[in-house]
Design a protein around this motif. Structure first.
Motif, short mmCIF file in Angstrom:
data_model
loop_
_atom_site.label_atom_id
_atom_site.label_comp_id
_atom_site.label_asym_id
_atom_site.label_seq_id
_atom_site.Cartn_x
_atom_site.Cartn_y
_atom_site.Cartn_z
N VAL A 59 0.86 -1.18 0.00
CA VAL A 59 0.00 0.00 0.00
C VAL A 59 0.90 1.23 0.00
O VAL A 59 1.50 1.57 1.01
N GLU A 60 1.00 1.88 -1.15
CA GLU A 60 1.94 3.00 -1.34
C GLU A 60 1.35 3.96 -2.37
O GLU A 60 1.00 3.55 -3.47
N ASP A 61 1.26 5.24 -2.01
CA ASP A 61 0.67 6.23 -2.92
C ASP A 61 1.68 6.84 -3.88
O ASP A 61 1.30 7.44 -4.88
N ASP A 62 2.96 6.68 -3.63
CA ASP A 62 3.99 7.22 -4.52
C ASP A 62 4.33 6.16 -5.57
O ASP A 62 4.88 5.10 -5.25
N ALA A 63 4.00 6.43 -6.83
CA ALA A 63 4.15 5.43 -7.90
C ALA A 63 5.58 4.95 -8.08
O ALA A 63 5.82 3.76 -8.31
N ILE A 64 6.54 5.84 -7.97
CA ILE A 64 7.94 5.45 -8.15
C ILE A 64 8.40 4.52 -7.03
O ILE A 64 9.04 3.50 -7.28
N ILE A 65 8.05 4.85 -5.81
CA ILE A 65 8.41 3.99 -4.68
C ILE A 65 7.72 2.64 -4.81
O ILE A 65 8.33 1.58 -4.60
N ALA A 66 6.44 2.65 -5.19
CA ALA A 66 5.70 1.40 -5.36
C ALA A 66 6.33 0.52 -6.42
O ALA A 66 6.46 -0.70 -6.23
N LEU A 67 6.75 1.10 -7.53
CA LEU A 67 7.40 0.32 -8.59
C LEU A 67 8.71 -0.29 -8.11
O LEU A 67 8.99 -1.46 -8.37
N GLU A 68 9.51 0.50 -7.41
CA GLU A 68 10.80 0.02 -6.92
C GLU A 68 10.61 -1.10 -5.90
O GLU A 68 11.28 -2.14 -5.96
N GLU A 69 9.67 -0.92 -4.97
CA GLU A 69 9.44 -1.95 -3.95
C GLU A 69 8.84 -3.21 -4.57
O GLU A 69 9.20 -4.32 -4.19
N THR A 70 7.93 -3.04 -5.52
CA THR A 70 7.34 -4.19 -6.21
C THR A 70 8.42 -4.98 -6.93
O THR A 70 8.49 -6.21 -6.84
N PHE A 71 9.29 -4.28 -7.65
CA PHE A 71 10.39 -4.93 -8.38
C PHE A 71 11.27 -5.74 -7.43
O PHE A 71 11.60 -6.90 -7.70
N THR A 72 11.64 -5.13 -6.32
CA THR A 72 12.51 -5.80 -5.35
C THR A 72 11.84 -7.04 -4.77
O THR A 72 12.46 -8.11 -4.67
N LEU A 73 10.59 -6.92 -4.40
CA LEU A 73 9.88 -8.06 -3.82
C LEU A 73 9.69 -9.18 -4.83
O LEU A 73 9.90 -10.36 -4.51
N GLU A 74 9.30 -8.82 -6.06
CA GLU A 74 9.11 -9.84 -7.09
C GLU A 74 10.42 -10.53 -7.45
O GLU A 74 10.45 -11.74 -7.69
N LYS A 75 11.50 -9.76 -7.46
CA LYS A 75 12.83 -10.31 -7.73
C LYS A 75 13.21 -11.36 -6.69
O LYS A 75 13.96 -12.30 -6.97
N ASN A 76 12.65 -11.22 -5.50
CA ASN A 76 12.93 -12.16 -4.41
C ASN A 76 11.86 -13.24 -4.28
O ASN A 76 11.79 -13.94 -3.26
N GLY A 77 11.02 -13.38 -5.30
CA GLY A 77 10.09 -14.50 -5.36
C GLY A 77 8.70 -14.28 -4.81
O GLY A 77 7.91 -15.22 -4.75
N TYR A 78 8.39 -13.06 -4.42
CA TYR A 78 7.05 -12.79 -3.89
C TYR A 78 6.11 -12.33 -5.00
O TYR A 78 6.54 -11.73 -5.99
N THR A 79 4.83 -12.58 -4.81
CA THR A 79 3.80 -12.01 -5.66
C THR A 79 3.32 -10.74 -4.96
O THR A 79 3.07 -10.76 -3.75
N VAL A 80 3.19 -9.64 -5.70
CA VAL A 80 2.83 -8.36 -5.10
C VAL A 80 1.54 -7.84 -5.72
O VAL A 80 1.39 -7.80 -6.93
N VAL A 81 0.62 -7.46 -4.84
CA VAL A 81 -0.57 -6.72 -5.23
C VAL A 81 -0.34 -5.32 -4.70
O VAL A 81 -0.13 -5.13 -3.50
N SER A 82 -0.37 -4.33 -5.59
CA SER A 82 -0.05 -2.96 -5.20
C SER A 82 -1.28 -2.07 -5.35
O SER A 82 -1.94 -2.09 -6.39
N VAL A 83 -1.57 -1.30 -4.30
CA VAL A 83 -2.65 -0.32 -4.33
C VAL A 83 -2.12 0.99 -3.79
O VAL A 83 -1.10 1.03 -3.09
N CYS A 84 -2.83 2.08 -4.09
CA CYS A 84 -2.32 3.39 -3.70
C CYS A 84 -3.18 4.10 -2.65
O CYS A 84 -2.92 5.26 -2.32
N SER A 85 -4.20 3.44 -2.10
CA SER A 85 -5.02 4.11 -1.09
C SER A 85 -5.40 3.13 0.02
O SER A 85 -5.43 1.91 -0.18
N GLY A 86 -5.69 3.69 1.17
CA GLY A 86 -6.14 2.89 2.30
C GLY A 86 -7.46 2.21 2.02
O GLY A 86 -7.67 1.05 2.40
N GLU A 87 -8.34 2.91 1.33
CA GLU A 87 -9.65 2.34 1.01
C GLU A 87 -9.50 1.08 0.14
O GLU A 87 -10.16 0.07 0.38
N GLU A 88 -8.62 1.17 -0.87
CA GLU A 88 -8.38 0.01 -1.73
C GLU A 88 -7.77 -1.16 -0.94
O GLU A 88 -8.13 -2.32 -1.16
#
Length: 113
Positions: free
Chosen positions: A12-41
């Motif tokens: 859960v991250e509203d900054d698109a650049i940070i979300a992309l970087e964190e998603t990349f890092t997690l996926e590179k380490n074998g995790y599946t990532v669902v990314s959203v940008c709001s608390g409601e989502e």
């Protein structure tokens, strides 16, 4: 090495650049990532899904529900590990997170591009 097979992380991250970087890092380490940008989502995804293994929650999510309130609502509905991520580690923020049962609060370090 930890078995990450089929581990699903809700980021859960509203900054698109940070979300992309964190998603990349997690996926590179074998995790599946669902990314959203709001608390409601985030609340909607967790309430309607049985598959989320961990929530990584930014505290400041811009307009709307903040990460602390989203965490309260998520943890009210499901017992799920939740880690707050924030670049703001002042005493007031840390104290606000302490009233929410969560796994941890982790400071972000600046990434050099």
């Amino acid at each position: 090495m930890v078995d990450n097979f089929l581990k699903i992380i809700l980021l859960v991250e509203d900054d698109a650049i940070i979300a992309l970087e964190e998603t990349f890092t997690l996926e590179k380490n074998g995790y599946t990532v669902v990314s959203v940008c709001s608390g409601e989502e985030a609340v909607e995804i967790v309430v309607n899904s049985q598959n989320i293994d961990l929530v990584l929650m930014d505290i400041n999510l811009g307009d709307g529900m903040d990460g602390i309130e989203a965490a309260r609502l998520i943890l009210k509905e499901k017992e799920i590990p939740l880690i707050f991520l924030s670049s703001h580690m002042d005493k007031e923020i840390v104290e606000k997170t302490e009233c929410v049962h969560h796994t941890d609060i982790s400071p972000r370090t600046p990434v050099k591009l």
